[in-house]
Design a protein around this motif. Structure first.
Motif, PDB file in Angstrom:
ATOM      1  N   VAL A 187       0.833  -1.209   0.000  1.00 51.31           N
ATOM      2  CA  VAL A 187       0.000   0.000   0.000  1.00 51.31           C
ATOM      3  C   VAL A 187       0.869   1.262   0.000  1.00 51.31           C
ATOM      4  N   GLY A 188       2.117   1.087  -0.456  1.00 53.08           N
ATOM      5  CA  GLY A 188       2.985   2.245  -0.671  1.00 53.08           C
ATOM      6  C   GLY A 188       3.581   2.841   0.599  1.00 53.08           C
ATOM      7  N   MET A 189       3.607   2.047   1.670  1.00 53.01           N
ATOM      8  CA  MET A 189       4.159   2.572   2.930  1.00 53.01           C
ATOM      9  C   MET A 189       5.518   1.917   3.204  1.00 53.01           C
ATOM     10  N   SER A 190       6.482   2.695   3.684  1.00 52.25           N
ATOM     11  CA  SER A 190       7.773   2.095   4.009  1.00 52.25           C
ATOM     12  C   SER A 190       8.096   2.283   5.484  1.00 52.25           C
ATOM     13  N   ARG A 191       8.775   1.270   6.012  1.00 54.22           N
ATOM     14  CA  ARG A 191       9.141   1.242   7.424  1.00 54.22           C
ATOM     15  C   ARG A 191       9.955   2.476   7.815  1.00 54.22           C
ATOM     16  N   ASP A 192      10.848   2.920   6.952  1.00 58.58           N
ATOM     17  CA  ASP A 192      11.745   4.012   7.337  1.00 58.58           C
ATOM     18  C   ASP A 192      11.071   5.379   7.303  1.00 58.58           C
ATOM     19  N   LYS A 193      10.185   5.570   6.313  1.00 63.22           N
ATOM     20  CA  LYS A 193       9.665   6.928   6.115  1.00 63.22           C
ATOM     21  C   LYS A 193       8.256   7.145   6.669  1.00 63.22           C
ATOM     22  N   ASP A 194       7.411   6.120   6.546  1.00 62.49           N
ATOM     23  CA  ASP A 194       5.981   6.360   6.746  1.00 62.49           C
ATOM     24  C   ASP A 194       5.406   5.806   8.042  1.00 62.49           C
ATOM     25  N   VAL A 195       6.080   4.854   8.639  1.00 62.07           N
ATOM     26  CA  VAL A 195       5.496   4.234   9.829  1.00 62.07           C
ATOM     27  C   VAL A 195       6.513   4.171  10.969  1.00 62.07           C
ATOM     28  N   PHE A 196       5.990   4.218  12.165  1.00 61.67           N
ATOM     29  CA  PHE A 196       6.793   3.902  13.348  1.00 61.67           C
ATOM     30  C   PHE A 196       6.253   2.565  13.845  1.00 61.67           C
ATOM     31  N   ILE A 197       7.142   1.627  14.159  1.00 61.95           N
ATOM     32  CA  ILE A 197       6.716   0.290  14.589  1.00 61.95           C
ATOM     33  C   ILE A 197       7.108   0.085  16.044  1.00 61.95           C
ATOM     34  N   ALA A 198       6.133  -0.304  16.852  1.00 60.73           N
ATOM     35  CA  ALA A 198       6.400  -0.553  18.270  1.00 60.73           C
ATOM     36  C   ALA A 198       5.552  -1.744  18.725  1.00 60.73           C
ATOM     37  N   ASN A 199       5.896  -2.276  19.860  1.00 66.41           N
ATOM     38  CA  ASN A 199       5.126  -3.381  20.443  1.00 66.41           C
ATOM     39  C   ASN A 199       4.461  -2.927  21.740  1.00 66.41           C
ATOM     40  N   VAL A 200       3.426  -3.667  22.140  1.00 62.82           N
ATOM     41  CA  VAL A 200       2.811  -3.390  23.446  1.00 62.82           C
ATOM     42  C   VAL A 200       3.823  -3.683  24.554  1.00 62.82           C
ATOM     43  N   ILE A 201       4.523  -4.803  24.400  1.00 64.30           N
ATOM     44  CA  ILE A 201       5.494  -5.243  25.408  1.00 64.30           C
ATOM     45  C   ILE A 201       6.899  -5.044  24.845  1.00 64.30           C
ATOM     46  N   LYS A 202       7.763  -4.390  25.612  1.00 66.46           N
ATOM     47  CA  LYS A 202       9.071  -4.002  25.070  1.00 66.46           C
ATOM     48  C   LYS A 202      10.168  -5.054  25.297  1.00 66.46           C
ATOM     49  N   CYS A 203       9.933  -6.040  26.148  1.00 62.73           N
ATOM     50  CA  CYS A 203      10.954  -7.063  26.419  1.00 62.73           C
ATOM     51  C   CYS A 203      10.420  -8.443  26.055  1.00 62.73           C
ATOM     52  N   ARG A 204      11.298  -9.308  25.588  1.00 62.85           N
ATOM     53  CA  ARG A 204      10.861 -10.630  25.124  1.00 62.85           C
ATOM     54  C   ARG A 204      10.368 -11.514  26.275  1.00 62.85           C
ATOM     55  N   PRO A 205       9.148 -11.999  26.174  1.00 62.51           N
ATOM     56  CA  PRO A 205       8.702 -12.985  27.163  1.00 62.51           C
ATOM     57  C   PRO A 205       9.452 -14.303  26.934  1.00 62.51           C
ATOM     58  N   PRO A 206       9.821 -15.011  28.004  1.00 59.42           N
ATOM     59  CA  PRO A 206      10.580 -16.253  27.837  1.00 59.42           C
ATOM     60  C   PRO A 206       9.841 -17.237  26.940  1.00 59.42           C
ATOM     61  N   GLY A 207      10.555 -17.798  25.969  1.00 54.76           N
ATOM     62  CA  GLY A 207       9.951 -18.773  25.068  1.00 54.76           C
ATOM     63  C   GLY A 207       8.809 -18.197  24.256  1.00 54.76           C
ATOM     64  N   ASN A 208       8.738 -16.881  24.172  1.00 53.84           N
ATOM     65  CA  ASN A 208       7.668 -16.179  23.426  1.00 53.84           C
ATOM     66  C   ASN A 208       6.277 -16.486  23.985  1.00 53.84           C
ATOM     67  N   ARG A 209       6.184 -16.760  25.289  1.00 55.65           N
ATOM     68  CA  ARG A 209       4.857 -16.980  25.882  1.00 55.65           C
ATOM     69  C   ARG A 209       4.059 -15.689  25.837  1.00 55.65           C
ATOM     70  N   ASN A 210       2.734 -15.818  26.052  1.00 59.09           N
ATOM     71  CA  ASN A 210       1.900 -14.615  26.087  1.00 59.09           C
ATOM     72  C   ASN A 210       2.276 -13.751  27.282  1.00 59.09           C
ATOM     73  N   PRO A 211       2.280 -12.437  27.105  1.00 58.45           N
ATOM     74  CA  PRO A 211       2.564 -11.553  28.244  1.00 58.45           C
ATOM     75  C   PRO A 211       1.494 -11.685  29.331  1.00 58.45           C
ATOM     76  N   LYS A 212       1.912 -11.505  30.578  1.00 62.34           N
ATOM     77  CA  LYS A 212       0.985 -11.599  31.715  1.00 62.34           C
ATOM     78  C   LYS A 212       0.375 -10.221  31.999  1.00 62.34           C
ATOM     79  N   PRO A 213      -0.798 -10.204  32.675  1.00 60.40           N
ATOM     80  CA  PRO A 213      -1.458  -8.915  32.951  1.00 60.40           C
ATOM     81  C   PRO A 213      -0.549  -7.913  33.664  1.00 60.40           C
ATOM     82  N   GLU A 214       0.267  -8.394  34.613  1.00 62.51           N
ATOM     83  CA  GLU A 214       1.115  -7.433  35.335  1.00 62.51           C
ATOM     84  C   GLU A 214       2.219  -6.873  34.433  1.00 62.51           C
ATOM     85  N   GLU A 215       2.636  -7.672  33.438  1.00 60.55           N
ATOM     86  CA  GLU A 215       3.649  -7.177  32.492  1.00 60.55           C
ATOM     87  C   GLU A 215       3.024  -6.131  31.560  1.00 60.55           C
TER      88      GLU A 215
END
Ligand code: URA
Length: 200
Positions: free
Chosen positions: A80-108
């Motif tokens: 759709v003509g969007m590029s990571r460098d110019k048009d979008v900022f990419i972020a996650n809800v959780i900033k640190c990797r959960p062990p084994g990529n498990r789902n984040p917990k409510p307190e996290e």
């Protein structure tokens, strides 16, 4: 987060916020991470893309969506003509990797969400594209499925009072497993792009 941290987050600019995230010890995920993943993109980006949490490669590199999911996300945006460098900022809800990529917990989630909310306030995106059930349910405060949330425009009430249009779609990792859903994801991207065009 403590009251002191909350006050510091509320007053931070983007560079200060990044420093806070990089050094954050507000939840147990700090013990297992190689590094926190703040997010990447142009601060003036028109779109904010929100994913779930860093995986192994993101944890190693310190950047969001750098693995196979990231390649697909880049291709989706490019379609759709969007590029990571110019048009979008990419972020996650959780900033640190959960062990084994498990789902984040409510307190996290509770410990980490203030960072994302501050990013939204500072970046002032015109549009938020949320990929995956976890991020959609967290940002929209719902238990609803992606299938019921996608295909229409939601709004996020940002901490600074702005109402930001928000479109939900499938997570690229899910699309890698279920390629037939890519057509629906493309419709969602089209919806987000259409919102960019002035009415009339
Ligand atoms: N999946 C996510 O949700 N975020 C990343 O940064 C990588 C994979």
């Amino acid at each position: 987060q403590s009251a002191d941290t909350a006050a510091a987050v509320a007053g931070a600019d983007l560079a200060q916020l990044r420093e806070m995230v990089v050094g954050c010890t507000a939840c147990g995920l700090c013990h297992g991470r190689k590094q926190a993943v703040f997010g990447t993109g142009a601060p003036a980006a028109r779109w904010l893309v929100v994913g779930e949490a860093p995986g192994e490669q993101e944890d190693r590199k310190g950047e969001p969506f750098v693995g196979r999911s990231g390649q697909l996300l880049d291709a989706m945006l490019a379609s759709v003509g969007m590029s990571r460098d110019k048009d979008v900022f990419i972020a996650n809800v959780i900033k640190c990797r959960p062990p084994g990529n498990r789902n984040p917990k409510p307190e996290e989630i509770a410990a980490c969400s203030p960072y994302l909310l501050r990013q939204i306030t500072l970046l002032k995106p015109e549009r938020i594209l949320v990929v995956g059930r976890f991020a959609a349910q967290t940002l929209l405060q719902t238990e609803a499925s992606i299938a019921s949330l996608r295909g229409r425009v939601h709004h996020l009430d940002a901490p600074d009072g702005r109402r930001i249009p928000l479109v939900v779609s499938y997570h690229p990792a899910y699309l890698l497993r279920s390629p037939l859903e890519k057509a629906r994801a493309w419709q969602d991207l089209q919806l987000a792009v259409t919102l960019d065009k002035p009415a009339g």
